[in-house]
Design a protein around this motif. Sequence first.
Motif, PDB file in Angstrom:
ATOM      1  N   UNK A   1       0.718  -1.205  -0.065  1.00 19.25           N
ATOM      2  CA  UNK A   1      -0.042   0.074  -0.018  1.00 19.25           C
ATOM      3  C   UNK A   1       0.932   1.226  -0.250  1.00 19.25           C
ATOM      4  N   UNK A   2       2.067   1.184  -0.407  1.00 18.92           N
ATOM      5  CA  UNK A   2       2.869   2.327  -0.495  1.00 18.92           C
ATOM      6  C   UNK A   2       2.696   2.952  -1.996  1.00 18.92           C
ATOM      7  N   UNK A   3       2.585   2.232  -2.960  1.00 21.63           N
ATOM      8  CA  UNK A   3       2.375   2.580  -4.307  1.00 21.63           C
ATOM      9  C   UNK A   3       1.675   1.997  -5.187  1.00 21.63           C
ATOM     10  N   UNK A   4       0.530   1.119  -4.375  1.00 21.68           N
ATOM     11  CA  UNK A   4      -0.234   0.359  -5.262  1.00 21.68           C
ATOM     12  C   UNK A   4      -1.592   0.413  -4.186  1.00 21.68           C
ATOM     13  N   UNK A   5      -2.481  -0.045  -4.745  1.00 23.88           N
ATOM     14  CA  UNK A   5      -3.926   0.000  -4.217  1.00 23.88           C
ATOM     15  C   UNK A   5      -4.017  -1.074  -2.914  1.00 23.88           C
ATOM     16  N   UNK A   6      -5.190  -1.048  -2.444  1.00 26.02           N
ATOM     17  CA  UNK A   6      -5.387  -1.796  -1.131  1.00 26.02           C
ATOM     18  C   UNK A   6      -5.371  -3.129  -1.345  1.00 26.02           C
ATOM     19  N   UNK A   7      -5.664  -3.625  -2.438  1.00 26.80           N
ATOM     20  CA  UNK A   7      -5.731  -5.120  -2.959  1.00 26.80           C
ATOM     21  C   UNK A   7      -4.110  -5.747  -2.426  1.00 26.80           C
ATOM     22  N   UNK A   8      -3.290  -4.482  -2.626  1.00 26.17           N
ATOM     23  CA  UNK A   8      -1.821  -5.311  -2.292  1.00 26.17           C
ATOM     24  C   UNK A   8      -1.844  -5.479  -0.756  1.00 26.17           C
TER      25      UNK A   8
ATOM     26  N   UNK B   1      -6.889   3.665   2.511  1.00 21.49           N
ATOM     27  CA  UNK B   1      -7.981   4.491   2.470  1.00 21.49           C
ATOM     28  C   UNK B   1      -8.144   5.349   1.064  1.00 21.49           C
ATOM     29  N   UNK B   2      -7.608   4.848  -0.053  1.00 21.32           N
ATOM     30  CA  UNK B   2      -7.352   5.420  -1.243  1.00 21.32           C
ATOM     31  C   UNK B   2      -8.097   4.451  -2.276  1.00 21.32           C
ATOM     32  N   UNK B   3      -9.547   4.527  -2.208  1.00 16.81           N
ATOM     33  CA  UNK B   3     -10.208   3.288  -3.057  1.00 16.81           C
ATOM     34  C   UNK B   3      -9.594   3.668  -4.541  1.00 16.81           C
ATOM     35  N   UNK B   4      -9.715   4.956  -4.815  1.00 20.14           N
ATOM     36  CA  UNK B   4      -9.264   5.229  -6.551  1.00 20.14           C
ATOM     37  C   UNK B   4      -7.962   4.566  -6.756  1.00 20.14           C
ATOM     38  N   UNK B   5      -7.253   4.106  -5.945  1.00 20.28           N
ATOM     39  CA  UNK B   5      -6.134   3.198  -6.211  1.00 20.28           C
ATOM     40  C   UNK B   5      -6.157   1.852  -6.766  1.00 20.28           C
ATOM     41  N   UNK B   6      -7.247   1.361  -6.250  1.00 18.96           N
ATOM     42  CA  UNK B   6      -7.623  -0.070  -6.531  1.00 18.96           C
ATOM     43  C   UNK B   6      -7.962  -0.255  -7.827  1.00 18.96           C
ATOM     44  N   UNK B   7      -7.169  -1.239  -8.478  1.00 19.48           N
ATOM     45  CA  UNK B   7      -7.133  -1.482 -10.144  1.00 19.48           C
ATOM     46  C   UNK B   7      -7.618  -2.695 -10.404  1.00 19.48           C
ATOM     47  N   UNK B   8      -8.042  -3.780  -9.229  1.00 13.13           N
ATOM     48  CA  UNK B   8      -8.546  -4.996  -9.588  1.00 13.13           C
ATOM     49  C   UNK B   8      -9.948  -4.931 -10.050  1.00 13.13           C
ATOM     50  N   UNK B   9     -10.163  -5.287 -11.245  1.00 11.07           N
ATOM     51  CA  UNK B   9     -11.632  -5.241 -11.633  1.00 11.07           C
ATOM     52  C   UNK B   9     -12.703  -5.988 -11.050  1.00 11.07           C
ATOM     53  N   UNK B  10     -12.292  -7.229 -10.344  1.00 17.37           N
ATOM     54  CA  UNK B  10     -13.348  -7.758  -9.472  1.00 17.37           C
ATOM     55  C   UNK B  10     -13.692  -7.223  -8.343  1.00 17.37           C
ATOM     56  N   UNK B  11     -12.881  -6.176  -8.057  1.00 12.71           N
ATOM     57  CA  UNK B  11     -13.741  -5.265  -6.728  1.00 12.71           C
ATOM     58  C   UNK B  11     -14.528  -4.059  -7.418  1.00 12.71           C
TER      59      UNK B  11
ATOM     60  N   UNK C   1       7.033  10.440  -2.143  1.00 11.35           N
ATOM     61  CA  UNK C   1       6.778   9.313  -3.180  1.00 11.35           C
ATOM     62  C   UNK C   1       5.542   9.686  -3.745  1.00 11.35           C
ATOM     63  N   UNK C   2       4.751  10.277  -3.251  1.00  9.92           N
ATOM     64  CA  UNK C   2       3.256  10.485  -3.758  1.00  9.92           C
ATOM     65  C   UNK C   2       3.009  11.960  -3.824  1.00  9.92           C
ATOM     66  N   UNK C   3       3.334  12.612  -4.681  1.00  9.92           N
ATOM     67  CA  UNK C   3       3.514  14.186  -4.543  1.00  9.92           C
ATOM     68  C   UNK C   3       1.583  14.572  -4.928  1.00  9.92           C
ATOM     69  N   UNK C   4       1.072  13.715  -5.582  1.00 14.87           N
ATOM     70  CA  UNK C   4      -0.256  14.172  -5.458  1.00 14.87           C
ATOM     71  C   UNK C   4      -1.169  14.250  -3.991  1.00 14.87           C
ATOM     72  N   UNK C   5      -0.530  13.863  -3.025  1.00 16.27           N
ATOM     73  CA  UNK C   5      -1.054  13.842  -1.661  1.00 16.27           C
ATOM     74  C   UNK C   5      -1.294  15.559  -1.449  1.00 16.27           C
ATOM     75  N   UNK C   6      -0.305  16.294  -2.000  1.00 10.27           N
ATOM     76  CA  UNK C   6      -0.555  17.596  -1.476  1.00 10.27           C
ATOM     77  C   UNK C   6      -0.163  18.162  -0.106  1.00 10.27           C
ATOM     78  N   UNK C   7      -1.119  18.499   0.488  1.00 14.66           N
ATOM     79  CA  UNK C   7      -0.542  18.930   1.865  1.00 14.66           C
ATOM     80  C   UNK C   7      -0.767  17.756   2.781  1.00 14.66           C
ATOM     81  N   UNK C   8      -0.119  17.797   3.997  1.00 20.51           N
ATOM     82  CA  UNK C   8      -0.041  16.656   4.690  1.00 20.51           C
ATOM     83  C   UNK C   8      -1.271  16.198   5.450  1.00 20.51           C
ATOM     84  N   UNK C   9      -2.145  17.387   5.496  1.00 20.50           N
ATOM     85  CA  UNK C   9      -3.507  17.277   6.050  1.00 20.50           C
ATOM     86  C   UNK C   9      -4.320  16.110   5.112  1.00 20.50           C
TER      87      UNK C   9
END
Length: 415
Positions: free
Chosen positions: A252-259, A279-289, A320-328
């Motif tokens: 779950x560092x650079x891949x979805x919750x399925x990892x 807690x990032x459902x948008x990162x889930x790539x497994x089509x079965x989910x 490593x995930x600049x898209x997070x933006x601010x720490x909050x």
Amino acid sequence: MSQSSFPHSKYSLDFIKEMPKADLHLHLDGSLRPESLIDMAKRSKIELPSYTVDGLFDLVFKENYQNLGEYLHGFQYTCSVLRDLESLQQAAYELAQDNLAEGVNYIEIRFAPQLLMDPARGITFDKVMHAVNDGLAQAQREYNQSDAVKQQGKPPFHYGIINCAMRMFGAKGFSPYYTQMFQLLADHKPIDVIKSAAMELVRASVRVRDEQGLPIVGLDIAGQEIGYPAHKFKDVYEYAQENFLLKTVHAGEAYGAESIFEALTQCQADRLGHGYSLFSPDMIEDEQITDKQAYVKNLASYIADRRIAIEVCLTSNMQTNPAIGELKHHNFGHMLNNRLATVICTDNRLVSRTTVSNEYKLALDTFDVPLKRLKDIVAYGFKKNFFPGNYVEKRAYAKQTLEYFDKVAHKYGFI
């Protein structure tokens, strides 16, 4: 990073440094002193992009990175200098000293021994492990015999070693050992070579622990998650399980919750490294989910209910995930709200240019963490660690550190 106006941001850096702490996700090869890296490189005739600290910070070990690839770039230099037993022992000793200087009483240093081995030069697995342990043991002896422990009543220093297998490596360039593995197993598929190296690592770890008494307390797999799922290493983790070697997984560092799910169900992970994507459902790539929100909710509840600790590395995740933006916006807030067991860790003190105290300060200035919750986070570092002694000794040590936490909190007027 913007700071909140939460009343509990009153936790001062002095208080944070003085309270007992643990770091359970600490990469040796990512945590060298920059001055020592330069000296080691000169000693071993390793070429660096710069031979000044400022130069290395400008060119390699930055405050911000574009992506994970840029973040990992500096490891080629640290691993190169650590293929020297004297430098390796020095690095371990200095890392323990740096932690002790900021009130970190327990650390679990992790690294990939096979990245540092060089069979042609006689740098074997056993020698690598002893060099690291010798450095840590020296720091332990010096501190535990000091006035800080004997007269001031501070908790003693303890440590464990976690050995990392690599999820992936190529035929050339990663290390002399890995290059030799590909040469010896030339007719095997690359993934089979990678899995063979991982199995060799766990077997050697158990042997050295049992026959030579080194505090090798856990197994990890590190490296690129995408394309190298945890289930490919199920046999490796089963061997660890059968031999009472505890288990953490970079998940779950650079891949979805399925990892994360695979780390728990296929590798029987006792802890999770990072766990950011939980807690990032948008990162889930497994089509079965199909219902990603429900998947996240159920998985988080499962983790919380079983008190599986997450090794949280705030600065590293932001880098490593600049898209997070601010720490909050970091998912640590969701971890707190869902009552997960979390441990504040550094990941890489040099590469992320951070300390345990800095990571706590960032967390406490950004998220609402009352004193009771703060003590819980500190407690997880001592209750969820892979302590090298038996369970009774571990409980006694945790109790001692938490009593010291209360003493420090009273000193600063919190209780």
